[in-house]
Design a protein around this motif. Structure first.
Motif, PDB file in Angstrom:
ATOM      1  N   ARG A  48      -3.204   6.936   4.777  1.00  0.00           N
ATOM      2  CA  ARG A  48      -3.800   6.243   4.006  1.00  0.00           C
ATOM      3  C   ARG A  48      -4.934   5.261   4.524  1.00  0.00           C
ATOM      4  N   MET A  53      -4.026   4.320  -1.485  1.00  0.00           N
ATOM      5  CA  MET A  53      -3.148   5.478  -2.299  1.00  0.00           C
ATOM      6  C   MET A  53      -3.042   6.339  -0.921  1.00  0.00           C
ATOM      7  N   ALA A  54      -1.706   6.749  -0.621  1.00  0.00           N
ATOM      8  CA  ALA A  54      -1.696   7.790   0.724  1.00  0.00           C
ATOM      9  C   ALA A  54      -1.755   9.078   0.129  1.00  0.00           C
ATOM     10  N   ASP A  55      -2.096  10.073   1.010  1.00  0.00           N
ATOM     11  CA  ASP A  55      -2.471  11.435   0.651  1.00  0.00           C
ATOM     12  C   ASP A  55      -1.808  12.465   1.937  1.00  0.00           C
ATOM     13  N   ASP A  97      -5.913   1.420   5.427  1.00  0.00           N
ATOM     14  CA  ASP A  97      -5.179   0.157   5.214  1.00  0.00           C
ATOM     15  C   ASP A  97      -6.200  -0.974   4.883  1.00  0.00           C
ATOM     16  N   CYS A 100       0.990  12.502   6.764  1.00  0.00           N
ATOM     17  CA  CYS A 100       0.358  11.802   5.454  1.00  0.00           C
ATOM     18  C   CYS A 100      -0.473  10.662   6.141  1.00  0.00           C
TER      19      CYS A 100
END
Length: 192
Positions: free
Chosen positions: A27, A1-3, A29, A25
């Motif tokens: 995340r 999930m990206a932040d 991998d 942004c």
């Protein structure tokens, strides 16, 4: 999930007058590395948000945050240009030949000990956008950041980089990305 790591307190004007609010942004991998990119939110209704392709890969979340906090206004301007007009991928016809290697080359920067700082930009990724883009981004960095790039990507030793000025460090980086297979001792690079 990206932040979202950093929301920058600036608006960057686009070519059509749309203002773009950048934010870094990231995340993790599949391999466990942290990927970073820049998103741009428009201040004009009906305009879609934009994002860059991969801007950096870092070994952990803290290093990705360090990268995001070190971005300059010039870097963000160039990132907007890349997001609005990404580099086209030219595909050639499919060929029935086989590759010579079973995988990519190992990562150039291997560290066995010492400080764990990481360069704020990957010069090889930026160089793909053009040498002029790399030169502009390097000119916006402080000398300490340039030293990190020189050392991390193996363009020279930490001892050589210490005490060098902005121009000498930039020259070492440009030479390194132009000729990635050529590695010279720091003493050979002492003269521009």
């Amino acid at each position: 999930m990206a932040d979202v790591f950093v929301e920058y307190d600036t608006v960057i004007p686009g070519p059509d007058g749309t203002g773009w609010m950048p934010r870094a942004c990231g995340r993790v991998d599949e391999s466990g590395l942290w990927e970073g990119w820049i998103e741009f939110l428009p201040n004009r209704a009906g305009t879609e948000a934009m994002r860059t392709q991969l801007e950096t890969e870092q070994p952990n979340r803290d290093d990705l945050m360090y990268w995001a906090q070190g971005l300059t206004h010039v870097y963000l301007e160039d990132a907007l240009v890349r997001a609005l007009a990404p580099t086209p991928i030219h595909r050639s016809n499919v060929v029935a030949s086989k590759p010579r290697f079973d995988g990519p080359a190992p990562h150039r920067a291997t560290r066995t000990s010492g400080p764990t700082s990481h360069a704020v930009l990957n010069p090889f990724v930026v160089y793909q956008q053009g040498e002029d883009v790399l030169v502009r981004q390097l000119s916006a960095l402080q000398v300490a950041r340039l030293r990190e790039v020189v050392v991390e990507y193996g363009f020279a030793s930490a001892g050589w980089a210490e005490g060098k000025n902005h121009q000498e460090l930039t020259t070492a980086i440009i030479r390194g990305v132009r000729n990635p297979g050529v590695r010279r001792d720091a003493e050979d690079r002492a003269t521009p």
